[in-house]
Motif scaffolding. Structure first.
Motif, PDB file in Angstrom:
ATOM      1  N   ASP A 103       0.831  -1.200   0.000  1.00 23.18           N
ATOM      2  CA  ASP A 103       0.000   0.000   0.000  1.00 23.18           C
ATOM      3  C   ASP A 103       0.868   1.254   0.000  1.00 23.18           C
ATOM      4  OD1 ASP A 103      -2.361  -1.499   0.057  1.00 23.18           O
ATOM      5  OD2 ASP A 103      -2.329  -1.605   2.246  1.00 23.18           O
ATOM      6  N   LEU A 104       1.948   1.224   0.792  1.00 20.77           N
ATOM      7  CA  LEU A 104       2.843   2.374   0.854  1.00 20.77           C
ATOM      8  C   LEU A 104       3.511   2.612  -0.490  1.00 20.77           C
ATOM      9  CD1 LEU A 104       4.372   4.565   2.395  1.00 20.77           C
ATOM     10  CD2 LEU A 104       6.028   2.823   3.090  1.00 20.77           C
ATOM     11  N   ALA A 105       4.024   1.535  -1.112  1.00 20.08           N
ATOM     12  CA  ALA A 105       4.675   1.676  -2.415  1.00 20.08           C
ATOM     13  C   ALA A 105       3.706   2.220  -3.449  1.00 20.08           C
ATOM     14  CB  ALA A 105       5.242   0.333  -2.864  1.00 20.08           C
ATOM     15  N   GLY A 106       2.476   1.701  -3.432  1.00 20.62           N
ATOM     16  CA  GLY A 106       1.472   2.190  -4.375  1.00 20.62           C
ATOM     17  C   GLY A 106       1.175   3.659  -4.162  1.00 20.62           C
ATOM     18  N   ALA A 107       1.076   4.061  -2.893  1.00 14.17           N
ATOM     19  CA  ALA A 107       0.800   5.459  -2.589  1.00 14.17           C
ATOM     20  C   ALA A 107       1.934   6.368  -3.050  1.00 14.17           C
ATOM     21  CB  ALA A 107       0.573   5.632  -1.087  1.00 14.17           C
ATOM     22  N   VAL A 108       3.175   5.897  -2.872  1.00 17.42           N
ATOM     23  CA  VAL A 108       4.334   6.693  -3.292  1.00 17.42           C
ATOM     24  C   VAL A 108       4.347   6.879  -4.806  1.00 17.42           C
ATOM     25  CG1 VAL A 108       6.848   6.690  -3.463  1.00 17.42           C
ATOM     26  CG2 VAL A 108       5.752   6.093  -1.303  1.00 17.42           C
ATOM     27  N   ILE A 109       4.077   5.802  -5.548  1.00 19.92           N
ATOM     28  CA  ILE A 109       4.087   5.908  -7.013  1.00 19.92           C
ATOM     29  C   ILE A 109       2.928   6.774  -7.499  1.00 19.92           C
ATOM     30  CG2 ILE A 109       3.984   4.627  -9.179  1.00 19.92           C
ATOM     31  CD1 ILE A 109       5.305   2.290  -7.771  1.00 19.92           C
ATOM     32  N   ARG A 110       1.765   6.671  -6.858  1.00 13.27           N
ATOM     33  CA  ARG A 110       0.646   7.553  -7.237  1.00 13.27           C
ATOM     34  C   ARG A 110       1.012   9.017  -7.006  1.00 13.27           C
ATOM     35  NH1 ARG A 110      -2.349   3.235  -5.107  1.00 13.27           N
ATOM     36  NH2 ARG A 110      -2.374   4.148  -3.020  1.00 13.27           N
ATOM     37  N   LYS A 111       1.693   9.277  -5.889  1.00  8.59           N
ATOM     38  CA  LYS A 111       2.110  10.656  -5.601  1.00  8.59           C
ATOM     39  C   LYS A 111       3.133  11.129  -6.622  1.00  8.59           C
ATOM     40  CE  LYS A 111       2.021  14.348  -3.004  1.00  8.59           C
ATOM     41  NZ  LYS A 111       0.790  15.155  -2.878  1.00  8.59           N
ATOM     42  N   LEU A 112       4.061  10.225  -6.990  1.00  5.37           N
ATOM     43  CA  LEU A 112       5.046  10.567  -8.006  1.00  5.37           C
ATOM     44  C   LEU A 112       4.368  10.950  -9.315  1.00  5.37           C
ATOM     45  CD1 LEU A 112       8.005  10.612  -9.045  1.00  5.37           C
ATOM     46  CD2 LEU A 112       7.739   8.166  -9.552  1.00  5.37           C
ATOM     47  N   ARG A 113       3.340  10.203  -9.689  1.00  5.92           N
ATOM     48  CA  ARG A 113       2.613  10.501 -10.920  1.00  5.92           C
ATOM     49  C   ARG A 113       1.878  11.831 -10.816  1.00  5.92           C
ATOM     50  NH1 ARG A 113      -1.313   5.876 -12.581  1.00  5.92           N
ATOM     51  NH2 ARG A 113      -2.329   6.595 -10.662  1.00  5.92           N
ATOM     52  N   GLY A 117       4.161  13.541 -13.099  1.00  2.23           N
ATOM     53  CA  GLY A 117       3.581  13.084 -14.352  1.00  2.23           C
ATOM     54  C   GLY A 117       3.874  11.629 -14.673  1.00  2.23           C
ATOM     55  N   GLN A 118       3.201  11.132 -15.705  1.00  3.81           N
ATOM     56  CA  GLN A 118       3.313   9.737 -16.110  1.00  3.81           C
ATOM     57  C   GLN A 118       4.732   9.361 -16.517  1.00  3.81           C
ATOM     58  OE1 GLN A 118       1.332   7.243 -15.888  1.00  3.81           O
ATOM     59  NE2 GLN A 118       2.561   5.782 -17.070  1.00  3.81           N
ATOM     60  N   GLN A 119       5.443  10.280 -17.146  1.00  7.11           N
ATOM     61  CA  GLN A 119       6.797   9.973 -17.586  1.00  7.11           C
ATOM     62  C   GLN A 119       7.703   9.633 -16.406  1.00  7.11           C
ATOM     63  OE1 GLN A 119       8.598  12.938 -20.106  1.00  7.11           O
ATOM     64  NE2 GLN A 119      10.595  11.924 -20.116  1.00  7.11           N
ATOM     65  N   ALA A 120       7.486  10.287 -15.265  1.00  5.89           N
ATOM     66  CA  ALA A 120       8.300  10.020 -14.084  1.00  5.89           C
ATOM     67  C   ALA A 120       8.080   8.597 -13.586  1.00  5.89           C
ATOM     68  CB  ALA A 120       7.967  11.014 -12.979  1.00  5.89           C
ATOM     69  N   VAL A 121       6.829   8.097 -13.676  1.00  6.43           N
ATOM     70  CA  VAL A 121       6.532   6.728 -13.271  1.00  6.43           C
ATOM     71  C   VAL A 121       7.263   5.751 -14.192  1.00  6.43           C
ATOM     72  CG1 VAL A 121       4.720   4.989 -13.031  1.00  6.43           C
ATOM     73  CG2 VAL A 121       4.303   7.346 -12.299  1.00  6.43           C
ATOM     74  N   GLU A 122       7.209   6.023 -15.481  1.00 10.48           N
ATOM     75  CA  GLU A 122       7.871   5.154 -16.449  1.00 10.48           C
ATOM     76  C   GLU A 122       9.383   5.156 -16.239  1.00 10.48           C
ATOM     77  OE1 GLU A 122       6.533   6.645 -20.179  1.00 10.48           O
ATOM     78  OE2 GLU A 122       4.459   5.962 -19.889  1.00 10.48           O
ATOM     79  N   GLU A 123       9.946   6.328 -15.940  1.00  4.78           N
ATOM     80  CA  GLU A 123      11.391   6.408 -15.699  1.00  4.78           C
ATOM     81  C   GLU A 123      11.775   5.653 -14.431  1.00  4.78           C
ATOM     82  OE1 GLU A 123      12.231  10.549 -15.615  1.00  4.78           O
ATOM     83  OE2 GLU A 123      12.167  10.787 -17.809  1.00  4.78           O
ATOM     84  N   PHE A 124      10.933   5.760 -13.403  1.00  3.82           N
ATOM     85  CA  PHE A 124      11.180   5.025 -12.163  1.00  3.82           C
ATOM     86  C   PHE A 124      11.186   3.523 -12.420  1.00  3.82           C
ATOM     87  CE2 PHE A 124       9.147   2.541  -8.774  1.00  3.82           C
ATOM     88  CZ  PHE A 124      10.093   2.673  -7.774  1.00  3.82           C
ATOM     89  N   ALA A 125      10.183   3.042 -13.164  1.00  3.67           N
ATOM     90  CA  ALA A 125      10.089   1.611 -13.471  1.00  3.67           C
ATOM     91  C   ALA A 125      11.311   1.148 -14.248  1.00  3.67           C
ATOM     92  CB  ALA A 125       8.809   1.335 -14.256  1.00  3.67           C
ATOM     93  N   GLN A 126      11.756   1.959 -15.203  1.00  2.00           N
ATOM     94  CA  GLN A 126      12.909   1.580 -16.009  1.00  2.00           C
ATOM     95  C   GLN A 126      14.186   1.570 -15.179  1.00  2.00           C
ATOM     96  OE1 GLN A 126      12.494   0.695 -19.458  1.00  2.00           O
ATOM     97  NE2 GLN A 126      14.388  -0.297 -18.803  1.00  2.00           N
ATOM     98  N   GLU A 127      14.347   2.561 -14.308  1.00  3.97           N
ATOM     99  CA  GLU A 127      15.542   2.613 -13.467  1.00  3.97           C
ATOM    100  C   GLU A 127      15.587   1.428 -12.508  1.00  3.97           C
ATOM    101  OE1 GLU A 127      15.548   6.397 -11.577  1.00  3.97           O
ATOM    102  OE2 GLU A 127      15.938   7.514 -13.440  1.00  3.97           O
TER     103      GLU A 127
END
Length: 248
Positions: A103-113, A117-127
């Motif tokens: 739940d915490l990880a999901g909340a952090v990624i939602r906040k990042l988005r 923005g969406q590109q930041a989520v994609e960059e995080f996943a790739q990194e």
């Protein structure tokens, strides 16, 4: 009956007694370690193999665990005699294990988005997947697809994915029998998409994701086309090798 087996024979209806706690411990091990044998579980928990097998039978009857596909082995090494059974969680079993850190990880990624923005989520996943596979030598440098495929599975296993390789008709399959971020990836498929993109980058050819644990499948499966297996000629099947790996 041994002392630990008498203890494990108690089955409170609410699942909070010793029996319920031991079943929870078995499930926790399968989450953290991926597929395990009854003997391995018994060694980790310090109880008899007979006691563990009873819990495995109950979990299997409830649909929470299943026997891994025939021939599965974390080490890939052949063993003499009857092959050991490896037990793994089913999608139903994983569905009961939503942890606070998911739940915490999901909340952090939602906040990042929301913030970047969406590109930041994609960059995080790739990194993230880049970090897991940072020591894998791409085909462009190694000159061997076979070596790179083996390195990918080694890196994934070290990252908690319990990965191995199968040779299936039209190519290879990279199989991940556990996913430590399955609950988060169900909401953010960018994590799975980044893995596929990374495999494509390392192998220098398009690969296809056939199944994912995040989508309810039992194994994450990625197909590698047969034409990249050749390295100058058709390679022997993994089952023909002593360590279960594709020959380099």
């Amino acid at each position: 009956m041994s002392g630990d087996e008498r203890l494990l024979s108690q089955r409170p209806a609410d699942g909070t007694g010793p029996d319920g706690q031991t079943r929870a411990a078995v499930v926790s091990l399968l989450v953290d370690e991926g597929p395990m044998t009854a003997n391995d579980i018994a060694d980790h928990l310090g109880i008899s193999t007979a006691g563990v097998r009873r819990h495995l039978d109950n979990l299997q009857s409830d649909g929470d665990i299943e026997v891994a596909p025939a021939g599965f082995s974390k080490s890939g090494k052949a063993t003499r005699g009857r092959p050991a059974k490896w037990f793994q969680l089913t999608p139903k079993g994983r569905g009961k294990l939503r942890h606070a850190y998911d739940d915490l990880a999901g909340a952090v990624i939602r906040k990042l988005r929301d913030v970047a923005g969406q590109q930041a989520v994609e960059e995080f996943a790739q990194e993230r997947i880049d970090g897991i596979t940072e020591d894998v030598v791409p085909v462009a440098e190694s000159g061997s697809v076979i070596a790179t495929v083996n390195q990918i599975t080694d890196a994934l296993t070290a990252g908690g994915y319990a990965a191995n390789i199968r040779e299936v008709g039209a190519g290879l399959q990279i199989c991940q029998h556990h996913c430590p971020v399955a609950h988060v990836a169900a909401e953010f498929p960018e994590l799975c998409e980044a893995e596929t993109a990374r495999f494509t980058e390392l192998l220098g050819t398009h690969v296809q994701r056939l199944a994912t644990i995040a989508n309810g499948d039992c194994v994450c499966t990625t197909h590698v086309p047969v034409h990249v297996m050749t390295d100058g000629g058709r390679q022997p099947a993994t089952s023909d090798t002593p360590d279960g790996k594709v020959p380099r």
